[in-house]
Design a protein around this motif. Sequence first.
Motif, PDB file in Angstrom:
ATOM      1  N   THR A  28       0.805  -1.217   0.000  1.00 12.14           N
ATOM      2  CA  THR A  28       0.000   0.000   0.000  1.00 12.14           C
ATOM      3  C   THR A  28       0.839   1.270   0.000  1.00 12.14           C
ATOM      4  O   THR A  28       0.526   2.222  -0.704  1.00 12.14           O
ATOM      5  CB  THR A  28      -0.917   0.027   1.241  1.00 12.14           C
ATOM      6  N   TYR A  29       1.896   1.304   0.809  1.00 14.94           N
ATOM      7  CA  TYR A  29       2.715   2.510   0.962  1.00 14.94           C
ATOM      8  C   TYR A  29       4.169   2.230   0.601  1.00 14.94           C
ATOM      9  O   TYR A  29       4.670   1.140   0.843  1.00 14.94           O
ATOM     10  CB  TYR A  29       2.660   3.019   2.404  1.00 14.94           C
ATOM     11  N   CYS A  30       4.842   3.249   0.083  1.00 17.08           N
ATOM     12  CA  CYS A  30       6.242   3.091  -0.308  1.00 17.08           C
ATOM     13  C   CYS A  30       7.158   3.009   0.905  1.00 17.08           C
ATOM     14  O   CYS A  30       8.266   2.506   0.809  1.00 17.08           O
ATOM     15  CB  CYS A  30       6.675   4.233  -1.221  1.00 17.08           C
ATOM     16  N   GLY A  31       6.714   3.471   2.050  1.00 20.32           N
ATOM     17  CA  GLY A  31       7.542   3.433   3.251  1.00 20.32           C
ATOM     18  C   GLY A  31       6.754   3.792   4.492  1.00 20.32           C
ATOM     19  O   GLY A  31       5.579   4.151   4.437  1.00 20.32           O
ATOM     20  N   SER A  32       7.432   3.712   5.628  1.00 21.70           N
ATOM     21  CA  SER A  32       6.750   3.967   6.896  1.00 21.70           C
ATOM     22  C   SER A  32       6.369   5.437   7.065  1.00 21.70           C
ATOM     23  O   SER A  32       5.408   5.741   7.769  1.00 21.70           O
ATOM     24  CB  SER A  32       7.609   3.492   8.069  1.00 21.70           C
ATOM     25  N   LEU A  33       7.084   6.358   6.427  1.00 21.37           N
ATOM     26  CA  LEU A  33       6.712   7.775   6.529  1.00 21.37           C
ATOM     27  C   LEU A  33       5.364   8.039   5.864  1.00 21.37           C
ATOM     28  O   LEU A  33       4.524   8.768   6.403  1.00 21.37           O
ATOM     29  CB  LEU A  33       7.796   8.666   5.921  1.00 21.37           C
ATOM     30  N   CYS A  34       5.131   7.451   4.704  1.00 23.99           N
ATOM     31  CA  CYS A  34       3.837   7.608   4.023  1.00 23.99           C
ATOM     32  C   CYS A  34       2.736   6.887   4.802  1.00 23.99           C
ATOM     33  O   CYS A  34       1.614   7.365   4.892  1.00 23.99           O
ATOM     34  CB  CYS A  34       3.903   7.100   2.589  1.00 23.99           C
ATOM     35  N   GLU A  35       3.072   5.738   5.364  1.00 25.27           N
ATOM     36  CA  GLU A  35       2.105   4.988   6.169  1.00 25.27           C
ATOM     37  C   GLU A  35       1.657   5.830   7.363  1.00 25.27           C
ATOM     38  O   GLU A  35       0.466   5.976   7.629  1.00 25.27           O
ATOM     39  CB  GLU A  35       2.754   3.691   6.650  1.00 25.27           C
ATOM     40  N   LYS A  36       2.622   6.426   8.066  1.00 22.15           N
ATOM     41  CA  LYS A  36       2.289   7.245   9.240  1.00 22.15           C
ATOM     42  C   LYS A  36       1.542   8.511   8.834  1.00 22.15           C
ATOM     43  O   LYS A  36       0.589   8.917   9.503  1.00 22.15           O
ATOM     44  CB  LYS A  36       3.545   7.598  10.008  1.00 22.15           C
ATOM     45  N   ALA A  37       1.963   9.143   7.750  1.00 23.28           N
ATOM     46  CA  ALA A  37       1.313  10.375   7.304  1.00 23.28           C
ATOM     47  C   ALA A  37      -0.139  10.125   6.898  1.00 23.28           C
ATOM     48  O   ALA A  37      -1.008  10.948   7.144  1.00 23.28           O
ATOM     49  CB  ALA A  37       2.092  10.986   6.141  1.00 23.28           C
ATOM     50  N   ASP A  38      -0.419   8.975   6.301  1.00 23.55           N
ATOM     51  CA  ASP A  38      -1.775   8.679   5.833  1.00 23.55           C
ATOM     52  C   ASP A  38      -2.671   8.163   6.956  1.00 23.55           C
ATOM     53  O   ASP A  38      -3.825   8.574   7.072  1.00 23.55           O
ATOM     54  CB  ASP A  38      -1.714   7.661   4.700  1.00 23.55           C
ATOM     55  N   LEU A  39      -2.133   7.274   7.794  1.00 22.74           N
ATOM     56  CA  LEU A  39      -2.944   6.660   8.857  1.00 22.74           C
ATOM     57  C   LEU A  39      -2.883   7.422  10.182  1.00 22.74           C
ATOM     58  O   LEU A  39      -3.769   7.285  11.016  1.00 22.74           O
ATOM     59  CB  LEU A  39      -2.477   5.221   9.110  1.00 22.74           C
ATOM     60  N   GLY A  40      -1.803   8.167  10.398  1.00 24.12           N
ATOM     61  CA  GLY A  40      -1.592   8.833  11.680  1.00 24.12           C
ATOM     62  C   GLY A  40      -0.766   7.979  12.624  1.00 24.12           C
ATOM     63  O   GLY A  40      -0.413   8.413  13.718  1.00 24.12           O
ATOM     64  N   PHE A  41      -0.430   6.774  12.221  1.00 24.07           N
ATOM     65  CA  PHE A  41       0.400   5.852  12.998  1.00 24.07           C
ATOM     66  C   PHE A  41       0.922   4.785  12.056  1.00 24.07           C
ATOM     67  O   PHE A  41       0.478   4.689  10.921  1.00 24.07           O
ATOM     68  CB  PHE A  41      -0.406   5.198  14.124  1.00 24.07           C
ATOM     69  N   THR A  42       1.869   4.005  12.544  1.00 23.44           N
ATOM     70  CA  THR A  42       2.325   2.860  11.763  1.00 23.44           C
ATOM     71  C   THR A  42       1.789   1.599  12.420  1.00 23.44           C
ATOM     72  O   THR A  42       1.585   1.554  13.629  1.00 23.44           O
ATOM     73  CB  THR A  42       3.864   2.777  11.685  1.00 23.44           C
ATOM     74  N   ILE A  43       1.558   0.581  11.640  1.00 22.31           N
ATOM     75  CA  ILE A  43       1.050  -0.680  12.160  1.00 22.31           C
ATOM     76  C   ILE A  43       2.039  -1.276  13.157  1.00 22.31           C
ATOM     77  O   ILE A  43       1.641  -1.845  14.170  1.00 22.31           O
ATOM     78  CB  ILE A  43       0.751  -1.656  11.012  1.00 22.31           C
ATOM     79  N   GLU A  44       3.353  -1.124  12.894  1.00 20.59           N
ATOM     80  CA  GLU A  44       4.357  -1.652  13.813  1.00 20.59           C
ATOM     81  C   GLU A  44       4.203  -1.036  15.199  1.00 20.59           C
ATOM     82  O   GLU A  44       4.282  -1.733  16.208  1.00 20.59           O
ATOM     83  CB  GLU A  44       5.781  -1.396  13.293  1.00 20.59           C
ATOM     84  N   THR A  45       3.977   0.275  15.273  1.00 20.42           N
ATOM     85  CA  THR A  45       3.793   0.957  16.551  1.00 20.42           C
ATOM     86  C   THR A  45       2.540   0.461  17.252  1.00 20.42           C
ATOM     87  O   THR A  45       2.542   0.210  18.456  1.00 20.42           O
ATOM     88  CB  THR A  45       3.700   2.483  16.336  1.00 20.42           C
ATOM     89  N   LEU A  46       1.482   0.298  16.508  1.00 18.97           N
ATOM     90  CA  LEU A  46       0.228  -0.197  17.075  1.00 18.97           C
ATOM     91  C   LEU A  46       0.399  -1.601  17.645  1.00 18.97           C
ATOM     92  O   LEU A  46      -0.043  -1.888  18.758  1.00 18.97           O
ATOM     93  CB  LEU A  46      -0.860  -0.183  15.999  1.00 18.97           C
ATOM     94  N   LEU A  47       1.058  -2.474  16.903  1.00 21.27           N
ATOM     95  CA  LEU A  47       1.278  -3.840  17.380  1.00 21.27           C
ATOM     96  C   LEU A  47       2.211  -3.869  18.585  1.00 21.27           C
ATOM     97  O   LEU A  47       2.011  -4.644  19.514  1.00 21.27           O
ATOM     98  CB  LEU A  47       1.838  -4.710  16.262  1.00 21.27           C
ATOM     99  N   TYR A  48       3.228  -3.011  18.606  1.00 20.02           N
ATOM    100  CA  TYR A  48       4.148  -2.954  19.739  1.00 20.02           C
ATOM    101  C   TYR A  48       3.402  -2.531  20.997  1.00 20.02           C
ATOM    102  O   TYR A  48       3.567  -3.133  22.053  1.00 20.02           O
ATOM    103  CB  TYR A  48       5.295  -1.987  19.454  1.00 20.02           C
ATOM    104  N   ASP A  49       2.570  -1.502  20.892  1.00 20.02           N
ATOM    105  CA  ASP A  49       1.789  -1.045  22.044  1.00 20.02           C
ATOM    106  C   ASP A  49       0.840  -2.132  22.524  1.00 20.02           C
ATOM    107  O   ASP A  49       0.649  -2.314  23.727  1.00 20.02           O
ATOM    108  CB  ASP A  49       0.999   0.222  21.703  1.00 20.02           C
ATOM    109  N   TYR A  50       0.241  -2.871  21.608  1.00 16.94           N
ATOM    110  CA  TYR A  50      -0.686  -3.941  21.980  1.00 16.94           C
ATOM    111  C   TYR A  50       0.039  -5.037  22.761  1.00 16.94           C
ATOM    112  O   TYR A  50      -0.440  -5.498  23.782  1.00 16.94           O
ATOM    113  CB  TYR A  50      -1.339  -4.531  20.731  1.00 16.94           C
ATOM    114  N   LYS A  51       1.226  -5.425  22.283  1.00 14.63           N
ATOM    115  CA  LYS A  51       1.994  -6.478  22.964  1.00 14.63           C
ATOM    116  C   LYS A  51       2.433  -6.029  24.348  1.00 14.63           C
ATOM    117  O   LYS A  51       2.537  -6.825  25.257  1.00 14.63           O
ATOM    118  CB  LYS A  51       3.217  -6.851  22.130  1.00 14.63           C
ATOM    119  N   ARG A  52       2.690  -4.739  24.518  1.00 11.37           N
ATOM    120  CA  ARG A  52       3.159  -4.220  25.791  1.00 11.37           C
ATOM    121  C   ARG A  52       2.015  -4.053  26.784  1.00 11.37           C
ATOM    122  O   ARG A  52       2.175  -4.298  27.971  1.00 11.37           O
ATOM    123  CB  ARG A  52       3.850  -2.877  25.558  1.00 11.37           C
TER     124      ARG A  52
END
Length: 63
Positions: A28-52
Amino acid sequence: MENPIRICGRCGLRYDWRRSPSSSLKMTYCGSLCEKADLGFTIETLLYDYKRVRPAWRSLLAA
C-alpha cells in the motif's frame, strides 16, 4: 509472475513493494513515513503497544 511495482497510496510514487521498508503495508505505501502520514500511525507501533499493554490487562483482570 506478479508485477512488483506498485503506486504508493499516499504520495503516488511508483515503488517496488519487495524493497519497501514498511513491514506491514508493503503493498500500500512506499515506506513507513507515508504509512504514518496517511494513517496517523504505523502498524508496527500499534502492534508494539498492543503487545506491551496486553500483559498488564491480563494481570488486572486476574485480580
